[in-house]
Design an enzyme around this catalytic site. Structure first.
Site, PDB file in Angstrom:
ATOM      1  N   SER A 188       0.842  -1.206   0.000  1.00 44.43           N
ATOM      2  CA  SER A 188       0.000   0.000   0.000  1.00 44.43           C
ATOM      3  C   SER A 188       0.872   1.248   0.000  1.00 44.43           C
ATOM      4  CB  SER A 188      -0.950  -0.035   1.211  1.00 44.43           C
ATOM      5  OG  SER A 188      -1.843   1.053   1.192  1.00 44.43           O
ATOM      6  N   THR A 189       0.779   2.070   1.025  1.00 43.35           N
ATOM      7  CA  THR A 189       1.489   3.353   1.072  1.00 43.35           C
ATOM      8  C   THR A 189       2.998   3.168   0.902  1.00 43.35           C
ATOM      9  OG1 THR A 189      -0.182   4.141   2.623  1.00 43.35           O
ATOM     10  CG2 THR A 189       1.810   5.457   2.413  1.00 43.35           C
ATOM     11  N   HIS A 215      -2.756  -1.083  -3.227  1.00 40.73           N
ATOM     12  CA  HIS A 215      -3.879  -0.181  -2.979  1.00 40.73           C
ATOM     13  C   HIS A 215      -3.697   1.067  -3.839  1.00 40.73           C
ATOM     14  CE1 HIS A 215      -4.288  -2.031   1.327  1.00 40.73           C
ATOM     15  NE2 HIS A 215      -4.670  -2.861   0.370  1.00 40.73           N
ATOM     16  N   MET A 308      -0.052   1.069   5.190  1.00 42.02           N
ATOM     17  CA  MET A 308      -0.815   1.300   6.414  1.00 42.02           C
ATOM     18  C   MET A 308      -1.789   0.150   6.648  1.00 42.02           C
ATOM     19  SD  MET A 308      -1.693   5.365   6.576  1.00 42.02           S
ATOM     20  CE  MET A 308      -2.403   5.532   4.961  1.00 42.02           C
ATOM     21  N   ASP A 311      -3.969  -5.077   6.041  1.00 45.02           N
ATOM     22  CA  ASP A 311      -4.450  -5.869   4.913  1.00 45.02           C
ATOM     23  C   ASP A 311      -3.370  -6.869   4.506  1.00 45.02           C
ATOM     24  OD1 ASP A 311      -6.112  -6.715   2.854  1.00 45.02           O
ATOM     25  OD2 ASP A 311      -5.292  -5.265   1.429  1.00 45.02           O
TER      26      ASP A 311
END
Length: 368
Positions: A188-189, A215, A308, A311
Site C-alpha cells: 500500500s502506502t 492499494h 498502512m 491488509d
C-alpha cells in the site's frame, strides 16, 4: 504538533485541505502557497513536518518543486493528484522522485466530494510525519548500492518461460526440492517505488508468476503496470479477465476490483471480481493471498511490503496453514510499517527483509 504546508494553485483546494487537517488537534497548517516557488519559500521558512503538493501549478509545477525539496530539505511529501491517466503518470513519477504517497482530488473545484478523503488525509499526514524519510535514491555524492546478480539456490539455471496457459505443476529439482511458482505481493502506502525495486531486479526468465495487490485507484493501476513493464526485464501488465498465470510475468490487480486465483485442471486462471464488496480495500491483499493459498497452497510465497493497516495478515494466516511461506519488509525500509508489522507481530513472517534484499530473498524462497 505536526506542522503542514499546503501547496496548491486552487484556492478551493488550499481551503479544503487546510479545513480538513484543522479538524485534528495534533495538526497545524502553518502556511499555504499557490505555486511551487512560493511553496519552497514557505517550506524554508516554517520547516514543516509534512508538505501536501499539487502537481499542476503555474510558475513552478509540483514535480519541479518536489525535486528541489528532496535535494535541499527532504521531508515527507503527499502529492495531490487528479484521478486521470495523465494525473497517474505524473503521480507515479513523483513517487519515484521521493514523494511518500498521494491524495486523490476531484476535478470539479466546487464538488463537495473532496470531504470523502478527509479521514485518509488526516491519517496519512499523521503516519508519515512519525516516520523518518526513506530514500530509495542515493543522495548527491553518495554512491548507489551496487546491484548484485540474483542467484537461485539449488538450480543450475532458470527454466525457460512457459507459454501462456501452461500447466503450473511444481517443477521437480535435484535433491527432492519443489519450486514455489506463485509469488503474491500485498502493498500500500509507499508501494510503487518498493514494487519497482523488487520487480526490476528479476531476470527475464524469472521462474515464477507474480500477482500484486497494490492499494491504488482504478485510473492508476493501468499506468502503473505499463510503467513497470517498460522498466523491468519481466513482463508486467494490469490483470484482465481471461489472463492465466505464467512464469516471468507480473499481474497488477486493477484498482476498484479484486484479483483472485482459481486452480483449473491444468492451469491457474486469474479472476476479476467486485466481490467481496464489503472489503475495506479494492484490491484487497487478504482476498488475493487467500485465493492463492486455496488455489496452489504451499507453492505460494507471500510477500508483504510497506503500507498502512493490516491488509494481508489474514490471507497470510491462511497461506501458512496451507504450507506456504511469507516475507515481510523491514521496519527500517518501509515508508509505513503497518502491513508488514501486522504479520510480524502475529508470528506469521518467516523472514524480515530490507527492500534492497527482497528480490534475492524471494529467489531464495522459490525452492523448498
Amino acid at each position: 504538533m505536526i506542522k503542514v504546508v499546503v501547496v496548491d494553485d486552487s484556492a478551493f483546494m488550499r481551503k479544503a485541505i487546510s479545513t480538513m487537517l484543522a479538524k485534528d488537534p495534533e495538526i497545524d497548517v502553518v502556511a499555504t502557497a499557490r505555486d511551487g516557488e512560493e511553496g519552497l519559500e514557505l517550506i524554508r521558512k516554517h520547516n514543516p513536518d509534512v508538505v501536501t503538493l499539487d502537481i499542476e501549478m503555474p510558475r513552478m509545477d509540483g514535480l519541479t518543486a518536489l525535486r528541489h525539496i528532496m535535494m535541499e530539505m527532504p521531508r515527507p511529501v503527499l502529492m495531490v493528484s487528479s484521478l486521470t491517466s495523465e494525473g497517474a503518470e505524473a503521480t507515479l513519477k513523483a513517487l519515484e522522485l521521493g514523494a511518500v504517497d498521494f491524495i486523490p482530488k476531484q476535478l470539479s473545484k466546487v464538488s463537495l466530494d473532496i470531504v470523502k478523503i478527509e479521514a485518509s488525509l488526516i491519517s496519512k499526514v499523521k503516519i508519515v510525519a512519525s516516520r523518518r524519510l526513506i530514500h530509495s535514491r542515493p543522495r548527491p555524492g553518495v554512491a548507489a548500492r551496487p546491484a548484485t546478480p540474483l542467484t537461485v539456490p539449488g538450480s543450475a539455471g532458470y527454466a525457460p518461460r512457459a507459454a501462456a496457459g501452461a500447466a503450473q505443476s511444481p517443477a521437480k529439482l535435484p535433491g527432492g526440492m519443489v519450486k514455489r511458482d506463485v509469488v503474491v505481493i500485498g502493498v500500500s502506502t509507499g508501494g510503487p517505488p518498493a514494487v519497482q525495486k523488487v520487480l526490476s531486479a528479476f531476470p527475464e526468465n524469472f521462474p515464477a508468476s507474480i500477482v500484486i495487490a497494490q492499494h491504488m485507484p482504478a485510473a492508476f493501476t493501468g499506468p502503473f503496470a505499463k510503467r513497470l513493464d517498460g522498466l523491468c526485464k519481466i513482463s508486467v501488465k494490469e490483470a484482465e479477465p481471461g489472463d492465466r498465470l505464467k512464469p516471468g510475468c507480473a499481474f497488477i490487480a486493477p484498482g476498484g476490483k479484486h484479483l483472485l486465483l482459481k486452480q483449473m485442471i491444468s492451469r491457474v486462471d486469474l479472476l476479476i471480481s467486485p466481490e467481496p464488496a464489503s472489503a475495506l480495500y479494492k484490491p484487497s491483499a487478504n482476498v488475493l493471498i487467500t485465493s492463492a493459498a486455496e488455489a496452489v497452497g504451499r507453492r505460494t510465497l507471500g510477500v508483504i511490503l510497506t503500507g498502512m493497516g493490516n491488509d494481508g495478515m489474514e490471507g497470510v494466516r491462511t497461506l501458512k496453514q496451507k504450507g506456504g511461506r511469507a516475507l515481510a519488509q523491514s521496519d527500517a525500509t518501509c515508508v509505513v510499517y503497518g502491513m508488514p508489522k501486522a504479520i510480524v507481530d502475529a508470528g506469521l513472517s518467516d523472514e524480515i527483509v530490507d527492500i534492497d534484499d527482497m528480490a534475492q530473498a524471494i529467489m531464495n524462497n522459490l525452492y523448498i
